[in-house]
Design an enzyme around this catalytic site. Structure first.
Site, PDB file in Angstrom:
ATOM      1  N   TYR A 123       0.766  -1.257  -0.234  1.00  0.00           N
ATOM      2  CA  TYR A 123      -0.044  -0.208   0.003  1.00  0.00           C
ATOM      3  C   TYR A 123       0.858   1.236  -0.117  1.00  0.00           C
ATOM      4  CZ  TYR A 123      -4.043  -2.960   1.188  1.00  0.00           C
ATOM      5  OH  TYR A 123      -4.978  -3.750   1.269  1.00  0.00           O
ATOM      6  N   LYS A 175       4.835 -13.731   4.835  1.00  0.00           N
ATOM      7  CA  LYS A 175       4.855 -14.663   3.815  1.00  0.00           C
ATOM      8  C   LYS A 175       6.244 -14.846   3.239  1.00  0.00           C
ATOM      9  CE  LYS A 175       2.638 -17.394   0.695  1.00  0.00           C
ATOM     10  NZ  LYS A 175       1.807 -18.672   0.940  1.00  0.00           N
ATOM     11  N   ASP A 209      -1.312 -17.588   5.053  1.00  0.00           N
ATOM     12  CA  ASP A 209      -2.279 -18.294   5.005  1.00  0.00           C
ATOM     13  C   ASP A 209      -2.610 -19.521   6.020  1.00  0.00           C
ATOM     14  OD1 ASP A 209       0.351 -18.991   3.812  1.00  0.00           O
ATOM     15  OD2 ASP A 209      -0.310 -20.309   2.702  1.00  0.00           O
ATOM     16  N   ASP A 233      -4.653  -5.668   6.750  1.00  0.00           N
ATOM     17  CA  ASP A 233      -5.928  -4.930   6.392  1.00  0.00           C
ATOM     18  C   ASP A 233      -6.815  -6.352   6.491  1.00  0.00           C
ATOM     19  OD1 ASP A 233      -7.709  -3.573   5.389  1.00  0.00           O
ATOM     20  OD2 ASP A 233      -6.846  -3.527   3.282  1.00  0.00           O
TER      21      ASP A 233
END
Ligand code: NAD
Length: 338
Positions: A123, A175, A209, A233
């Site tokens: 972002y 990740k 995940d 988010d």
């Protein structure tokens, strides 16, 4: 004279829930020296701009703001004032606590604080199209910017927050198995900082995940979570969902120069002006603000009153399945202040 604080009642249900919150704070003995300002649609109406200079100057002076929801026009019109405030004051940590207050929900005993990096990652706003042949938009590239300094400040904030609030564990969500550089930097920065807190706080890490699945299967294994912007988010809404939606969710945006506290929900145009909005999220945001300025005593006092009103089940607003007006709910909270 209390602590100076900028007050932005906001749009839609904002003025109603702000008045309710002020009444509850006053009844709990939390005194602020409010500096009322406008922004959003009210800013356009009164001062011709959604983000008036006076409002920014006020936040610069008080370094503290309680903000109602602000209207952002969809499509054409001004940009999100919330995003602009975040950028102007470099509010790098977004804090979203989630506790199950409403009895009989899907989960019990949930008490998670999600801390999201608020200024970098995917972002950061670094996007462009790539021309191939005649097609000027043949591809699009968004850069996920992660810096050591940006990671350090938000992760350190999460650890300090955990210590200050008597928490047990910080979980870093990432990740790094795939995004070895950007997510890897965030992760290794976290591992380094975690060493400084050894003996005081437990630390673990989860891949995003797997974290999403575990949050749904067994949310009680989480305590404080810190993660990058996009993952934060998504996970922050997931976590709100575990405890019954956005209606009770407070949020804080923390920077070195200012801190802005708000309800996570929006202006609720469908019920604006009807006097039936639930003020809890903004009131709980005010509790985060009280904690931020070191007034744990009054923060706990207000939070207990809100929670016992809701658990009591007698004076609930419509979103919680009751028929009480904002005023009736507010009076019930005030009656629960001990
Ligand atoms: P919303 O959160 O305003 O409303 C979603 C639903 O939840 C509506 O049915 C509403 O009635 C209900 N709701 C929300 N808060 C409630 C409360 N306190 N009590 C009872 N019911 C409540 O979301 P939206 O409709 O997508 O957005 C409306 C406007 O708010 C848009 O202009 C949007 O840009 C803005 N918005 C602002 C913020 C902010 O300032 N932080 C956040 C989200 C949306």
């Amino acid at each position: 004279m209390g602590t100076a604080c900028t007050l932005i009642p906001g749009d839609g249900i904002g003025p109603d829930i702000t008045e309710a919150t002020l009444a509850i704070l006053e009844a709990a003995g939390a005194t602020f020296d409010w500096d009322r300002q406008v922004a959003g649609a009210a800013g356009v109406q009164e001062k011709g701009t959604p983000m008036p200079d006076e409002t920014l100057a006020s936040i610069r002076r008080t370094r503290l703001a309680l903000k109602g929801p602000l209207e952002t026009p969809v499509g054409d019109g001004y940009r999100s004032v919330n995003v602009a405030l975040r950028q102007t004051f470099d509010l790098y940590a977004n804090v979203r606590p989630a506790r199950d207050i409403v009895p009989g929900g899907r989960y019990e005993g949930i008490d998670i604080v999600l801390i999201r990096e608020n200024t970098e990652g995917l972002y950061a706003g670094l996007e462009h199209y790539i021309r191939v042949g005649d097609d000027p938009q043949a591809a699009a590239e968004s850069i996920a910017l992660v810096t050591r300094v940006g990671s350090e400040r938000v992760i350190r904030y999460a650890f300090d927050y955990a210590v200050r609030h008597g928490r047990q564990k910080v979980t870093l969500v990432h990740k790094a198995n795939i995004l070895k550089f950007s997510q890897g930097l965030f992760r290794s920065t976290g591992q380094k900082i975690a060493k400084e807190y050894e003996g005081k706080l437990a630390f673990d890490e989860r891949i995003i995940d797997a974290a999403a699945m575990q949050l749904v299967i067994d949310p009680n294994r989480f305590d404080v979570i810190v993660t990058t912007n996009l993952f934060g988010d998504i996970l922050s809404d997931l976590v709100s969902g575990l405890v019954g939606g956005l209606g009770l969710a407070p949020g804080a945006n923390i920077g070195r120069e200012a801190a802005i506290f708000e309800a996570v929900h929006g202006t609720a145009p469908d019920i604006a002006g009807q006097g039936i909005a639930n003020p809890s999220a903004l009131t709980l945001a005010a509790c985060l603000m009280l904690e931020h300025i070191g007034d744990r005593f009054r923060a706990d006092r207000v939070r207990r009153a809100v929670e016992s009103t809701i658990r009591g089940g007698k004076s609930l607003t419509r979103d919680l399945g009751g028929t009480a007006t904002t005023k009736e709910f507010t009076d019930a909270v005030i009656a629960h202040i001990t």
